[in-house]
Design a protein around this motif. Structure first.
Motif, PDB file in Angstrom:
ATOM      1  N   ARG A 225       0.646  -1.434  -0.165  1.00  0.00           N
ATOM      2  CA  ARG A 225       0.104  -0.250  -0.351  1.00  0.00           C
ATOM      3  C   ARG A 225       0.622   1.235  -0.243  1.00  0.00           C
ATOM      4  O   ARG A 225       0.428   2.283  -0.897  1.00  0.00           O
ATOM      5  CB  ARG A 225      -0.876   0.038   1.381  1.00  0.00           C
ATOM      6  N   GLU A 226       1.558   1.559   0.419  1.00  0.00           N
ATOM      7  CA  GLU A 226       2.296   2.767   1.313  1.00  0.00           C
ATOM      8  C   GLU A 226       3.865   3.038   0.304  1.00  0.00           C
ATOM      9  O   GLU A 226       4.203   4.183  -0.325  1.00  0.00           O
ATOM     10  CB  GLU A 226       3.030   2.456   2.375  1.00  0.00           C
ATOM     11  N   GLN A 229       3.073   6.197  -1.763  1.00  0.00           N
ATOM     12  CA  GLN A 229       4.065   7.147  -0.799  1.00  0.00           C
ATOM     13  C   GLN A 229       5.136   7.363  -0.658  1.00  0.00           C
ATOM     14  O   GLN A 229       5.591   8.131  -0.874  1.00  0.00           O
ATOM     15  CB  GLN A 229       2.518   6.835   0.520  1.00  0.00           C
ATOM     16  N   TYR A 230       5.733   5.929  -0.403  1.00  0.00           N
ATOM     17  CA  TYR A 230       7.182   6.364  -0.078  1.00  0.00           C
ATOM     18  C   TYR A 230       8.357   7.542  -1.317  1.00  0.00           C
ATOM     19  O   TYR A 230       8.648   7.872  -1.235  1.00  0.00           O
ATOM     20  CB  TYR A 230       8.499   4.966   0.661  1.00  0.00           C
ATOM     21  N   TYR A 232       7.072   8.995  -3.573  1.00  0.00           N
ATOM     22  CA  TYR A 232       6.188  10.183  -3.580  1.00  0.00           C
ATOM     23  C   TYR A 232       7.087  11.268  -3.050  1.00  0.00           C
ATOM     24  O   TYR A 232       7.763  12.529  -3.262  1.00  0.00           O
ATOM     25  CB  TYR A 232       4.862  10.362  -3.646  1.00  0.00           C
ATOM     26  N   CYS A 233       7.172  10.941  -1.522  1.00  0.00           N
ATOM     27  CA  CYS A 233       8.141  11.479  -0.612  1.00  0.00           C
ATOM     28  C   CYS A 233       9.674  12.021  -0.049  1.00  0.00           C
ATOM     29  O   CYS A 233       9.744  12.910   0.089  1.00  0.00           O
ATOM     30  CB  CYS A 233       7.850  10.485   1.036  1.00  0.00           C
ATOM     31  N   TYR A 243      -4.206   8.345  -6.569  1.00  0.00           N
ATOM     32  CA  TYR A 243      -3.857   7.198  -5.346  1.00  0.00           C
ATOM     33  C   TYR A 243      -4.350   7.814  -4.220  1.00  0.00           C
ATOM     34  O   TYR A 243      -4.901   7.122  -3.178  1.00  0.00           O
ATOM     35  CB  TYR A 243      -1.805   7.119  -5.609  1.00  0.00           C
ATOM     36  N   PHE A 244      -3.902   9.024  -3.903  1.00  0.00           N
ATOM     37  CA  PHE A 244      -4.119   9.499  -2.890  1.00  0.00           C
ATOM     38  C   PHE A 244      -5.590   9.992  -2.579  1.00  0.00           C
ATOM     39  O   PHE A 244      -5.901  10.611  -3.784  1.00  0.00           O
ATOM     40  CB  PHE A 244      -3.766  11.200  -2.102  1.00  0.00           C
ATOM     41  N   PRO A 249      -2.017  14.537  -0.087  1.00  0.00           N
ATOM     42  CA  PRO A 249      -1.263  13.413   0.447  1.00  0.00           C
ATOM     43  C   PRO A 249      -1.073  13.330   2.048  1.00  0.00           C
ATOM     44  O   PRO A 249      -0.271  11.721   2.504  1.00  0.00           O
ATOM     45  CB  PRO A 249       0.440  14.328   0.330  1.00  0.00           C
ATOM     46  N   GLU A 250      -1.651  13.542   2.779  1.00  0.00           N
ATOM     47  CA  GLU A 250      -2.459  13.066   4.293  1.00  0.00           C
ATOM     48  C   GLU A 250      -2.947  12.682   4.657  1.00  0.00           C
ATOM     49  O   GLU A 250      -2.968  11.642   6.046  1.00  0.00           O
ATOM     50  CB  GLU A 250      -2.969  14.870   5.208  1.00  0.00           C
ATOM     51  N   GLU A 252      -4.616   8.212   3.943  1.00  0.00           N
ATOM     52  CA  GLU A 252      -4.098   6.848   3.642  1.00  0.00           C
ATOM     53  C   GLU A 252      -4.703   6.329   2.012  1.00  0.00           C
ATOM     54  O   GLU A 252      -5.322   6.707   1.947  1.00  0.00           O
ATOM     55  CB  GLU A 252      -4.728   5.802   4.695  1.00  0.00           C
ATOM     56  N   PRO A 253      -3.778   6.270   1.706  1.00  0.00           N
ATOM     57  CA  PRO A 253      -3.969   5.548   0.414  1.00  0.00           C
ATOM     58  C   PRO A 253      -4.607   4.321   0.026  1.00  0.00           C
ATOM     59  O   PRO A 253      -4.608   3.347   1.257  1.00  0.00           O
ATOM     60  CB  PRO A 253      -3.191   5.274  -0.597  1.00  0.00           C
TER      61      PRO A 253
END
Length: 284
Positions: A225-226, A229-230, A232-233, A243-244, A249-250, A252-253
């Motif tokens: 899942r993450e 997100q990783y 992107y950050c 995705y988000f 982005p705050e 959870e996807p």
């Protein structure tokens, strides 16, 4: 019950086990070799333990590495203790192989320091294989001379796909992509390959040979899942598409590709099991 056999010291296995995936001590019904070309080994280990350990087919997994590669993000001692060199692949008795992607897609193939090992495996291998992302591009190039094409902008996010009739994946589904290059559908068709799933935005997602022995996957159904997100950050550039929730982005996807990967990988394991059983002599 979900069952996977394998080396107990692998960090990715430890993480999967903590999340409820149970393992058997003896050899599984199938033995899969994973050529792990990604820099963060533990993450990929976890991804495939989590994917292949959810079914009623017990799987034994081993991980392999190219001997000519210098590891920067994983201790050499960890690799030596827990992985097999690719040169031993034929001795390990695998029923199927998975080759991951690698963060080298913008390099020319011949400039990758372990290219000769990868090319040799692709040319000589006779086992069923799933090639993923750069691994798929490498195999398409070696086997069919299909060149990768650079994109103007990174393809990054979750995209909708449609399927063509096949026994492995059906209907419409969402799947993650994270890449800067692609293969054209025209080249894939010209090579006589089947296109099993594709997207108007992301292009060809899954193709295969006529007998479904080799699969070429341009995206990453194995991602947890993450993962996006990783990325992107880490990069702080593109926002991953679809995705988000509400592109925030705050938040959870959602993991809206999970059912797709369940269907595809389960059907692949069934295919391998049937193939294995069909090769057993009648007097056994």
């Amino acid at each position: 019950m979900c069952c996977i056999a394998g080396c107990p010291s692998l960090l990715g296995r430890d993480r999967a086990e903590k999340e409820g995936i149970r393992f058997i001590k003896d050899k599984g019904e199938l033995k899969i070799g994973v050529i792990n070309l990604m820099p963060f080994k533990e993450e990929v280990e976890y991804q495939f333990y989590a994917v292949l350990g959810r079914f009623d087919i017990s799987v034994e997994m081993e991980f392999l590495y190219p001997e000519n590669h210098i590891f920067k993000n994983t201790k050499g001692s960890y690799i030596k203790d827990n992985y097999y060199p690719m040169g031993e692949l034929k001795k390990r008795g695998y029923d199927g192989v998975i080759m991951t992607g690698a963060p080298v897609e913008l390099m020319e193939f011949h400039n990758v320091n372990y290219w000769d090992e990868i090319k040799s495996f692709i040319k000589s291998n006779q086992l069923p294989v799933i090639y993923i992302c750069w691994g798929a591009q490498a195999a398409l190039y070696v086997k069919y001379g299909i060149k990768k094409i650079s994109l103007k902008e990174k393809l990054f996010g979750i995209y909708r796909h449609r399927t063509n009739k096949n026994p492995f994946i059906s209907g419409e589904f969402m799947a993650p992509h994270s890449r800067n290059t692609q293969n054209s559908s025209e080249d894939i068709k010209r090579a006589g390959l089947r296109i099993l799933a594709e997207s108007d935005e992301a292009g060809v997602y899954i193709s295969s040979d006529k007998v479904y022995s080799d699969f070429y996957i341009s995206g990453h159904g194995e991602y947890q899942r993450e993962r996006l997100q990783y990325e992107y950050c880490r990069d702080k550039q593109l926002l991953p598409k679809n995705y988000f929730p509400e592109d925030d982005p705050e938040r959870e996807p959602s993991m809206n590709w999970d059912s797709h990967r369940k269907e595809f990988y389960y059907n692949w394991l069934k295919y391998l099991k049937e193939k294995k059983l069909s090769n057993i002599p009648n007097n056994m």
